[in-house]
Design a protein around this motif. Structure first.
Motif, PDB file in Angstrom:
ATOM      1  N   GLU A  52       0.831  -1.204   0.000  1.00  0.00           N
ATOM      2  CA  GLU A  52       0.000   0.000   0.000  1.00  0.00           C
ATOM      3  C   GLU A  52       0.867   1.257   0.000  1.00  0.00           C
ATOM      4  O   GLU A  52       0.535   2.255  -0.647  1.00  0.00           O
ATOM      5  N   GLU A  53       1.984   1.201   0.707  1.00  0.00           N
ATOM      6  CA  GLU A  53       2.882   2.361   0.787  1.00  0.00           C
ATOM      7  C   GLU A  53       3.477   2.699  -0.576  1.00  0.00           C
ATOM      8  O   GLU A  53       3.514   3.874  -0.965  1.00  0.00           O
ATOM      9  N   VAL A  54       3.933   1.685  -1.310  1.00  0.00           N
ATOM     10  CA  VAL A  54       4.564   1.983  -2.608  1.00  0.00           C
ATOM     11  C   VAL A  54       3.523   2.376  -3.654  1.00  0.00           C
ATOM     12  O   VAL A  54       3.823   3.152  -4.565  1.00  0.00           O
TER      13      VAL A  54
ATOM     14  N   LEU B 111       3.059   6.005  -2.862  1.00  0.00           N
ATOM     15  CA  LEU B 111       4.275   6.757  -3.189  1.00  0.00           C
ATOM     16  C   LEU B 111       4.416   6.991  -4.687  1.00  0.00           C
ATOM     17  O   LEU B 111       4.822   8.076  -5.127  1.00  0.00           O
ATOM     18  N   THR B 112       4.055   5.995  -5.480  1.00  0.00           N
ATOM     19  CA  THR B 112       4.228   6.091  -6.933  1.00  0.00           C
ATOM     20  C   THR B 112       2.979   6.583  -7.665  1.00  0.00           C
ATOM     21  O   THR B 112       2.949   6.608  -8.894  1.00  0.00           O
ATOM     22  N   GLY B 113       1.955   6.978  -6.924  1.00  0.00           N
ATOM     23  CA  GLY B 113       0.770   7.558  -7.535  1.00  0.00           C
ATOM     24  C   GLY B 113      -0.064   6.588  -8.341  1.00  0.00           C
ATOM     25  O   GLY B 113      -0.660   6.968  -9.355  1.00  0.00           O
ATOM     26  N   LEU B 114      -0.147   5.346  -7.884  1.00  0.00           N
ATOM     27  CA  LEU B 114      -0.889   4.319  -8.621  1.00  0.00           C
ATOM     28  C   LEU B 114      -2.319   4.110  -8.117  1.00  0.00           C
ATOM     29  O   LEU B 114      -3.068   3.333  -8.702  1.00  0.00           O
ATOM     30  N   SER B 115      -2.689   4.794  -7.058  1.00  0.00           N
ATOM     31  CA  SER B 115      -3.985   4.537  -6.411  1.00  0.00           C
ATOM     32  C   SER B 115      -5.158   4.684  -7.377  1.00  0.00           C
ATOM     33  O   SER B 115      -6.103   3.882  -7.355  1.00  0.00           O
ATOM     34  N   ALA B 116      -5.100   5.688  -8.251  1.00  0.00           N
ATOM     35  CA  ALA B 116      -6.220   5.939  -9.159  1.00  0.00           C
ATOM     36  C   ALA B 116      -6.387   4.848 -10.213  1.00  0.00           C
ATOM     37  O   ALA B 116      -7.471   4.694 -10.790  1.00  0.00           O
ATOM     38  N   GLU B 117      -5.341   4.062 -10.459  1.00  0.00           N
ATOM     39  CA  GLU B 117      -5.377   3.039 -11.500  1.00  0.00           C
ATOM     40  C   GLU B 117      -5.404   1.626 -10.928  1.00  0.00           C
ATOM     41  O   GLU B 117      -5.257   0.654 -11.671  1.00  0.00           O
TER      42      GLU B 117
ATOM     43  N   ALA C 143      10.357  -1.927  -7.728  1.00  0.00           N
ATOM     44  CA  ALA C 143      11.757  -1.727  -7.325  1.00  0.00           C
ATOM     45  C   ALA C 143      11.867  -1.203  -5.900  1.00  0.00           C
ATOM     46  O   ALA C 143      12.880  -1.422  -5.224  1.00  0.00           O
ATOM     47  N   LEU C 144      10.820  -0.517  -5.429  1.00  0.00           N
ATOM     48  CA  LEU C 144      10.843   0.077  -4.090  1.00  0.00           C
ATOM     49  C   LEU C 144      10.246  -0.823  -3.016  1.00  0.00           C
ATOM     50  O   LEU C 144      10.312  -0.488  -1.823  1.00  0.00           O
ATOM     51  N   LEU C 145       9.674  -1.955  -3.408  1.00  0.00           N
ATOM     52  CA  LEU C 145       8.943  -2.814  -2.467  1.00  0.00           C
ATOM     53  C   LEU C 145       9.749  -3.147  -1.210  1.00  0.00           C
ATOM     54  O   LEU C 145       9.234  -3.061  -0.095  1.00  0.00           O
ATOM     55  N   HIS C 146      10.998  -3.546  -1.371  1.00  0.00           N
ATOM     56  CA  HIS C 146      11.803  -3.996  -0.236  1.00  0.00           C
ATOM     57  C   HIS C 146      12.594  -2.849   0.391  1.00  0.00           C
ATOM     58  O   HIS C 146      13.527  -3.080   1.166  1.00  0.00           O
ATOM     59  N   ASN C 147      12.180  -1.604   0.060  1.00  0.00           N
ATOM     60  CA  ASN C 147      12.758  -0.395   0.640  1.00  0.00           C
ATOM     61  C   ASN C 147      14.282  -0.363   0.510  1.00  0.00           C
ATOM     62  O   ASN C 147      15.004  -0.192   1.502  1.00  0.00           O
ATOM     63  N   PRO C 148      14.805  -0.486  -0.719  1.00  0.00           N
ATOM     64  CA  PRO C 148      16.245  -0.522  -0.917  1.00  0.00           C
ATOM     65  C   PRO C 148      16.885   0.848  -0.697  1.00  0.00           C
ATOM     66  O   PRO C 148      16.229   1.885  -0.851  1.00  0.00           O
ATOM     67  N   GLU C 149      18.160   0.836  -0.357  1.00  0.00           N
ATOM     68  CA  GLU C 149      18.892   2.083  -0.171  1.00  0.00           C
ATOM     69  C   GLU C 149      19.334   2.671  -1.505  1.00  0.00           C
ATOM     70  O   GLU C 149      19.562   3.873  -1.621  1.00  0.00           O
TER      71      GLU C 149
END
Length: 300
Positions: free
Chosen positions: A111-113, A116-122, A143-149
């Protein structure tokens, strides 16, 4: 140090793709890895993500050696390849949930990603129904799922329309406030719009590595002047800070100076001292793209 590359070379048979490439990237920083097609950008990306190994040299990502600590590198890096691999028959959340199981991350992170990436509307759509811009967002979310550095993005804006470009640029800039973003592109404008620093590669070798503001300051300046009489180029070359002089047509000259200072006054003084009349006098600043062309076409 988020990324550390030391003397990395890569050969495919007799063909050299990278030749003793070295650079470092700090956190947080958005670095554009810029170069023409075939310069070695994607090869470097594949090495940093452990997809392939270098022929020689060493690279570390988040302190992990890309050869000895391959799995730890993979766990600490988010990667969006140039050709974004997606399951088009899956809904967005289905696709992210599938990958979340691999990464062993919580449903909350999905839900966080998405937010963050603005996908909620789609979110109600299958990936195959999405525009190219939203498919890139899905790739970034994954790519951001596992919260990489560290995020490594290979040509992330290829094929996007102007509106999609603006949206993805802003998203990458937001992510870059807290993470290291290393992105490849052959488009100078993308670097200018998103990055703090640029590394330019050509024919497998680094030809520039500078902060973007320094690169801007180093731009050339071209003054276009038309006199009422022909002038020998050798005389114009004696002007201060002149790089080159080209007689473009008739009595029109393009005088390129290696400075940001407005040099039109020097050209005016030259005309006055030599009893010439100026019919036109314009300043034409060289763009970052022009500098890129110079660095990638005048290399041996």
């Amino acid at each position: 140090m988020s990324i550390e590359v030391t003397e990395v070379s890569k050969f495919f048979g007799d063909q050299s793709a990278l030749n003793k490439v070295s650079f470092k990237v700090e956190k947080p920083e958005i670095v554009g890895f810029l170069g023409p097609n075939g310069a070695g950008k994607s090869t470097m990306m594949k090495i940093l993500t452990t997809y392939i190994q270098p022929t020689s040299g060493m690279a570390r990502v988040n302190g992990y050696d890309i050869v000895a600590d391959k799995q730890k590198v993979q766990q600490s890096v988010g990667y969006l390849p140039e050709h974004n691999p997606l399951y088009l028959d899956l809904y967005i959340k289905e696709y992210l949930a599938f990958n979340a199981q691999i990464y062993k991350v919580s449903k909350q992170r999905i839900e966080e990603v998405i937010a963050l990436t603005g996908l909620s509307a789609e979110i109600h759509k299958k990936i195959g129904q999405l525009s190219k811009g939203y498919r890139q967002r899905v790739g970034l979310a994954n790519a951001l799922l596992h919260n990489p550095e560290v995020l490594i993005l290979d040509e992330p804006t290829t094929g996007l329309d102007p509106n999609q470009l603006t949206e993805i640029r802003q998203l990458i800039k937001t992510i870059g406030k807290t993470k290291t973003v290393f992105l490849s592109t052959h488009i100078m404008q993308e670097v200018e719009a998103m990055c703090d620093r640029v590394i330019i590669i050509n024919k497998g070798e680094i030809v520039a590595d500078k902060k973007l503001e320094v690169l801007r300051e180093s731009k050339e300046q071209t003054v276009v002047v038309e006199f009422d009489y022909r002038v020998e180029e050798a005389f114009l070359l004696k002007l201060p800070k002149v790089e080159r002089v080209v007689n473009t047509s008739g009595f029109v000259y393009e005088i390129t100076f290696k400075t940001q200072e407005d040099m039109r006054s020097s050209v005016f003084d030259f005309a006055h001292d030599n009893q010439l009349k100026i019919l036109q006098l314009n300043q034409k600043n060289a763009s970052l793209e022009s500098l890129f062309r110079e660095l990638t076409t005048n290399i041996k």
